[in-house]
Design a protein around this motif. Sequence first.
Motif, short mmCIF file in Angstrom:
data_model
loop_
_atom_site.label_atom_id
_atom_site.label_comp_id
_atom_site.label_asym_id
_atom_site.label_seq_id
_atom_site.Cartn_x
_atom_site.Cartn_y
_atom_site.Cartn_z
N UNK A 105 0.83 -1.21 0.00
CA UNK A 105 0.00 0.00 0.00
C UNK A 105 0.87 1.26 0.00
N UNK A 106 0.45 2.25 -0.77
CA UNK A 106 1.17 3.52 -0.86
C UNK A 106 0.54 4.55 0.06
N UNK A 107 1.33 5.14 0.95
CA UNK A 107 0.85 6.23 1.80
C UNK A 107 1.33 7.54 1.20
N UNK A 108 0.38 8.45 0.97
CA UNK A 108 0.72 9.72 0.33
C UNK A 108 -0.29 10.78 0.76
N UNK A 109 -0.01 12.02 0.36
CA UNK A 109 -0.92 13.13 0.64
C UNK A 109 -1.76 13.41 -0.60
N UNK A 110 -3.06 13.30 -0.44
CA UNK A 110 -3.99 13.49 -1.56
C UNK A 110 -4.42 14.94 -1.62
N UNK A 111 -4.22 15.55 -2.77
CA UNK A 111 -4.60 16.95 -2.99
C UNK A 111 -5.50 17.01 -4.22
N UNK A 112 -6.78 17.10 -4.00
CA UNK A 112 -7.71 17.12 -5.12
C UNK A 112 -8.98 17.86 -4.72
N UNK A 113 -9.45 18.68 -5.64
CA UNK A 113 -10.75 19.34 -5.54
C UNK A 113 -10.81 20.44 -4.47
N UNK A 114 -10.13 20.27 -3.38
CA UNK A 114 -10.16 21.27 -2.32
C UNK A 114 -8.74 21.55 -1.87
N UNK A 115 -8.51 22.71 -1.23
CA UNK A 115 -7.15 23.02 -0.74
C UNK A 115 -6.71 22.08 0.38
N UNK A 116 -7.65 21.37 0.99
CA UNK A 116 -7.31 20.51 2.12
C UNK A 116 -6.47 19.33 1.67
N UNK A 117 -5.48 18.99 2.49
CA UNK A 117 -4.64 17.84 2.24
C UNK A 117 -5.15 16.66 3.06
N UNK A 118 -5.30 15.53 2.39
CA UNK A 118 -5.85 14.34 3.05
C UNK A 118 -4.79 13.24 3.10
N UNK A 119 -4.48 12.71 4.29
CA UNK A 119 -3.59 11.55 4.33
C UNK A 119 -4.30 10.35 3.70
N UNK A 120 -3.67 9.78 2.68
CA UNK A 120 -4.35 8.77 1.87
C UNK A 120 -3.51 7.51 1.76
N UNK A 121 -4.19 6.43 1.35
CA UNK A 121 -3.51 5.18 1.02
C UNK A 121 -4.08 4.70 -0.31
N UNK A 122 -3.17 4.35 -1.24
CA UNK A 122 -3.57 3.82 -2.55
C UNK A 122 -3.17 2.35 -2.62
#
Length: 692
Positions: A314-331
Amino acid sequence: MAAIFLCVGTQGQEPANRLGWPDYGGDAGGMRYTTSTQITRENLQHLHPVWTFHTHALDVARIGSEHASFETTPVLSRGVLYFTSPFDVVFAIDARTGVERWRFDPKVTLKEDVGGFTASRGVALWESATKGPCSRRVFVGTLDARLISLDADTGAACTGFGADGSIDLTKGIERANQSAYQLTSPPTVVGDVVVVGSSIADNQQVDAESGVVRGYDAITGKQLWAWEPLPWARQNSLRAGAGNTWSVISADPELGLVYLPTGSPSPDYWGGLRPGDDRDADSIVALDAKTGVKVWAFQLVHHDLWDYDVAAQPLLFTWRAHTPEETPAVAVATKMGQIFVFDRRNGKPLFPIEERAVPQSDVQGEQTSPTQPFSSLPPVGPLTLPADEDANGFHRSLWNRLVCRIEMHSLRYEGIYTPPSLSGTTAFPGNLGGVNWGSAAFDPVSGIYYANNNRAAYSVRLVRQSWWSDNWRNQVRPALLDWRTWVFSALGILLLNMVYRFFLQGKKLKNVMPRARTLLFVACVGVIAIPVIKWPSQMPLSHFGYELSPQRKAPYEILREPLVDSDGRPCLAPPWGAMTAINLNSGKLIWESPLGTMSGEAETGIMNFGGPIVTGSGLVFTGAAEDPYLRAFDAETGVELWKSKLPASAQATPMSYTLDGRQYVVIAAGGHADRSSNRGDSLIAFALDARQ
């Protein structure tokens, strides 16, 4: 004891040592990214090997040598690279020169009756805030299921860990007969906890070993917790097993979570004895790293009948989409080629996931899941078979076209998730399709995700358990497809005829020579043999070629073999292996490029095992393909910019680091485990000359 984390922070954005490689995946979140920028598009042609280290793992024949696969990716700490041979021998070498510092041989014991690969993909590091012996440790899991702790400075076993530096991971595990219970991937260290899964032999029997995941104290080796992926399994009339985490576990130390890619339940291709959706198999699972308590999970394949275990880290990264907010994500990338993205705090999907109706089984006793989850992100490869196997400019001979059409015509195929059948089913993407253990790379600046992927179709057939079918497929059929059988048969006929004539004609040597009709008969044997041995023959290992596996205690064995023409090329339009780039912020496919070739200079792509890495200068490096090259692609366009021939193909993921202002790219080149020739033991470092 406080630990110094050699891993990624909550946002999963950059490695702690931005120019280093402290974890198997570059950082604890598996980004496979380095900020090193010395090697660029402009000077790439000057990149060359600067040192080579040989493990000598294949110098002496031993159990497992025939199937040894050099899949390691080194990790870096204080100017030293740590890595393993296929037999779990741990090496520490100077990262600047490749000179050995120390080695530790755990002397693994392998069983002759257990098939599969002999592989070890690497080690994990841990460091305490205090100094002294074993204040810096190397952890390795072994093929005979031990977890070993070593002093990173000397290679000596840390005797205070477990029993003299080792823990027997088979204790408490109900072992299946004629099976393999191993560790092939590196442990994951988060804080003072070492987390390990297991590798369990596929397709062997219903009641395979438990896929339990366990956490151990990094200092003492005391077991802290255990998490069972299939708690429902013991309620079955015949206990199911597996659901194991055999690939690399990712960690977020600030959230205190580990992320498990779980595998398929046993047996892989028959679910009649494990009814329901089989949770938490084939899932992404988040556990509390200190307690092992499940925080959230999402199942990516319901009631798996295709060996679609989650193989990629699993990839842990910061998701930046649609809003200025940064979401800790897993792909999570899958063998189907789909990518699923979640908020890693709670498992909420960040791109929509739809449950779609899928084909149903026609086998009595099997209850297929009515739907499967589909991600709205573009897949890394096609989810359905190409319409024409000769498309994209690749043209087969008339004979090969006939071979492919005969093979595929009689098989059931209704798209992805067509279940196995008694008459035969086409599985596409097959169990080696999509993204495998090599995982993917991610550029945190551009948000682009790079994944090697396979595109191969397989014939899958359920075979009723019987003595006759076993002997035909395991003994008779392989012999008929072996040219030596026909050569020796022809020679035997000639010899018997000559002996017969010798005795019949009064033991006179002049009458020994065979008659013309005998020679004609022998010639006919040869003529018949040519199309038979040209027919696609089985390969010696499961997964890569012909496989008939017992699935003991189930009503059916599984017969699986690749759909290939008489030259061994997949019966599909190329590319058969590719690298794909997808922007995880926008959800857009950026590019895809063939990876390797099977046909001269044609860009066919080729089967690949191993992953890519991406650099801050916009280069994507990968080996992985069956042909013996390390390649570099333009991260923006997918154009292949450079390749360097290796002594053997590299079924491993490279790594990169910068020391004293010099950037290195290191790759293990050991060849394919299913090939008896062109294998090796080389760890090779590439760099530029100082003046460049």
